[in-house]
Scaffold this active site. Structure first.
Site, mmCIF file in Angstrom:
data_model
loop_
_atom_site.group_PDB
_atom_site.id
_atom_site.type_symbol
_atom_site.label_atom_id
_atom_site.label_comp_id
_atom_site.label_asym_id
_atom_site.label_seq_id
_atom_site.Cartn_x
_atom_site.Cartn_y
_atom_site.Cartn_z
ATOM 1 N N GLY A 50 -19.252 2.271 28.180
ATOM 2 C CA GLY A 50 -19.565 3.526 28.666
ATOM 3 C C GLY A 50 -17.822 3.984 28.444
ATOM 4 O O GLY A 50 -17.574 4.941 29.913
ATOM 5 N N GLY A 86 -16.612 8.000 29.620
ATOM 6 C CA GLY A 86 -16.589 8.376 31.119
ATOM 7 C C GLY A 86 -15.086 8.390 31.839
ATOM 8 O O GLY A 86 -14.360 8.895 30.577
ATOM 9 N N GLN A 87 -14.733 9.326 32.773
ATOM 10 C CA GLN A 87 -13.588 9.533 33.340
ATOM 11 C C GLN A 87 -12.577 7.800 33.549
ATOM 12 O O GLN A 87 -11.105 8.233 32.766
ATOM 13 C CB GLN A 87 -13.588 9.591 34.899
ATOM 14 C CG GLN A 87 -12.728 10.489 34.883
ATOM 15 C CD GLN A 87 -12.208 10.489 37.266
ATOM 16 O OE1 GLN A 87 -12.805 9.570 37.340
ATOM 17 N NE2 GLN A 87 -11.417 11.157 37.644
ATOM 18 N N ASP A 137 -20.847 4.175 24.221
ATOM 19 C CA ASP A 137 -21.463 4.721 25.189
ATOM 20 C C ASP A 137 -23.325 5.539 24.729
ATOM 21 O O ASP A 137 -23.472 4.999 23.970
ATOM 22 C CB ASP A 137 -20.707 6.245 25.291
ATOM 23 C CG ASP A 137 -21.078 6.936 26.567
ATOM 24 O OD1 ASP A 137 -20.252 6.274 27.447
ATOM 25 O OD2 ASP A 137 -21.767 7.681 26.939
ATOM 26 N N ILE A 138 -23.736 5.519 25.732
ATOM 27 C CA ILE A 138 -25.410 5.924 25.623
ATOM 28 C C ILE A 138 -24.901 7.518 24.441
ATOM 29 O O ILE A 138 -26.186 8.320 24.347
ATOM 30 C CB ILE A 138 -25.792 6.175 26.581
ATOM 31 C CG1 ILE A 138 -27.256 6.171 26.318
ATOM 32 C CG2 ILE A 138 -25.580 7.314 27.618
ATOM 33 C CD1 ILE A 138 -28.490 5.638 27.722
ATOM 34 N N ASN A 190 -26.792 1.304 24.570
ATOM 35 C CA ASN A 190 -27.428 1.531 26.150
ATOM 36 C C ASN A 190 -27.796 0.055 27.056
ATOM 37 O O ASN A 190 -28.124 -1.226 26.709
ATOM 38 C CB ASN A 190 -29.070 1.828 25.379
ATOM 39 C CG ASN A 190 -29.949 2.323 27.214
ATOM 40 O OD1 ASN A 190 -29.122 2.053 28.122
ATOM 41 N ND2 ASN A 190 -31.343 2.450 26.781
ATOM 42 N N TYR A 197 -24.848 4.115 45.669
ATOM 43 C CA TYR A 197 -23.941 3.512 44.676
ATOM 44 C C TYR A 197 -23.259 2.156 45.518
ATOM 45 O O TYR A 197 -22.540 1.119 44.894
ATOM 46 C CB TYR A 197 -23.477 4.865 44.357
ATOM 47 C CG TYR A 197 -21.720 3.774 43.921
ATOM 48 C CD1 TYR A 197 -22.331 3.781 42.852
ATOM 49 C CD2 TYR A 197 -20.856 4.676 44.482
ATOM 50 C CE1 TYR A 197 -20.679 3.629 41.727
ATOM 51 C CE2 TYR A 197 -19.333 4.440 44.087
ATOM 52 C CZ TYR A 197 -19.307 3.879 42.833
ATOM 53 O OH TYR A 197 -18.733 3.928 42.264
ATOM 54 N N LYS A 230 -23.130 -1.704 44.505
ATOM 55 C CA LYS A 230 -21.663 -2.238 43.626
ATOM 56 C C LYS A 230 -21.315 -3.469 44.464
ATOM 57 O O LYS A 230 -20.730 -4.311 44.273
ATOM 58 C CB LYS A 230 -20.749 -0.772 43.828
ATOM 59 C CG LYS A 230 -20.678 0.205 42.544
ATOM 60 C CD LYS A 230 -19.959 -1.263 42.058
ATOM 61 C CE LYS A 230 -19.642 0.142 40.821
ATOM 62 N NZ LYS A 230 -19.627 0.024 39.366
HETATM 63 N N1 SER Z 1 -15.223 7.786 43.308
HETATM 64 C C1 SER Z 1 -16.277 7.476 43.518
HETATM 65 C C2 SER Z 1 -17.277 8.006 44.138
HETATM 66 O O1 SER Z 1 -17.349 9.093 44.808
HETATM 67 C C3 SER Z 1 -16.172 6.307 44.385
HETATM 68 O O2 SER Z 1 -15.933 4.583 43.499
HETATM 69 O O3 SER Z 1 -18.392 8.125 44.423
#
Ligand code: SER
Length: 318
Positions: A9, A12-13, A35-36, A53, A143, A147
């Site tokens: 991944g 990403g940021q 990354d995918i 993946n 999410y 987590k």
């Molecule tokens: N920055 C993330 C979000 O806003 C928080 O883990 O989903």
């Protein structure tokens, strides 16, 4: 022993900046980005890349076999706002992706694994100020509870299989090198882009929504110092609370106005991300990270604003 680091991944940021930092420390060839999606320019130009993946365990297995990593960073995830639009996919990716990687890390005897958690593991019944490491946790986003379940799996693999897995509950991360990934805290990045491009920004969070945030350099430094810490200093195998700063959209806008006096901000009504933000902490108690691996942030709101505006001024096509 020479390290071989596999970052999943990476596009990403967090991944973009983490890969660059790790390549600076360990050498470009030692850090395999994956990354995918097609790699962004920063990744492509700085070292090896593989398509991966996390939901395809055979594909991952072949990559572990090929590279025999000593460290794995699993960053592939669906964040809070996008997760509410695609709840089943978010659960599948965030959960099964993690379990695949934990299983392969055990099978291939990977020395250390990093996996990010989030302030999203807290919920409406968690204390909102100075949220402690241990408290009521009733996250109400997919999410957030993916987590939280992931944290439980990490602790379980450490206890049951001796896997050296380490994790941080990141606050909202603010950076300028790569785009944010569909979270509730993304406003704090968009605002800088719009301030420079158009001089005005409509915040999707209300004026006084206070959230924990951190500048990306601090997040990368925290991640690498957690991964470098001697095993006996790691007392938490679920995920560490981590704090940088906390602010509201109004306070951030004030900082921008001090540097760009014509900047204006407005606030949207009824954005679905508001409810998510309302269920999250306003500030975080990270004393365990301070004690265990000497964590201290370097960036406050003032330094963050200076750094974001300066760097975006140089890179944005205005
Ligand atoms: N920055 C993330 C979000 O806003 C928080 O883990 O989903």
């Amino acid at each position: 022993m020479s390290e071989k680091i596999f970052v999943i991944g990476a596009n990403g940021q967090i991944g973009t900046e983490l890969v660059l930092a790790l390549r600076g420390i360990y050498g470009a060839e030692q850090v395999i980005a994956s990354d995918i999606n097609n790699p962004n320019e920063a990744l492509r130009n700085s070292g090896p890349f593989e398509f991966a993946n996390v939901l395809d365990k055979e594909n991952l297995h072949a990559l572990f076999q090929k590279h025999q990593p000593t460290q794995v960073y699993l960053l592939a995830a669906i964040l809070s706002a996008v997760g509410e639009q695609k709840p089943k996919l978010a659960w599948d990716l965030n959960m099964n992706g993690l379990i695949h990687v934990l299983d392969l890390a055990v099978e291939f005897k990977v020395a250390k694994v990093f996996w990010p958690s989030s302030i999203a593991v807290f919920g409406p019944h968690s204390p909102r100020q100075n949220t402690p490491q241990y408290c009521v946790m009733d996250p109400n986003t997919v999410y957030g509870f993916s987590k939280l379940a992931g944290e439980r799996w990490c602790e379980y693999y450490h206890a049951k299989y001796g896997l050296d897995v380490r994790s941080i509950r990141y606050p909202g991360l603010i950076s300028w090198k790569a785009a944010p990934g569909g979270g509730t805290t993304d406003y704090a990045i968009h605002i800088f882009h719009e301030a420079l491009k158009t001089g005005t920004y409509q915040s999707f969070l209300s004026a006084d929504t206070r959230l924990p945030m951190m500048y990306m350099d601090d997040a990368i430094r925290a991640t690498i110092s957690l991964m470098d810490a001697p095993t006996e200093q790691i007392s938490i195998r679920s995920s560490y609370n981590l704090a940088g700063m906390s602010f509201t959209p109004t306070e951030l806008a004030e900082q921008i106005k001090q540097r760009l006096p014509d900047f204006t901000i407005t606030y949207a009504d009824n954005d679905p991300r508001q409810a998510i933000a309302n269920s999250w902490p306003q500030s975080i108690d990270d004393s365990q990270a301070q004690t265990d691996w000497k964590w201290q942030p370097e960036y406050d709101l003032n330094a963050l604003t200076d750094t974001m505006l300066k760097n975006l001024q140089n890179t944005l096509v205005l």
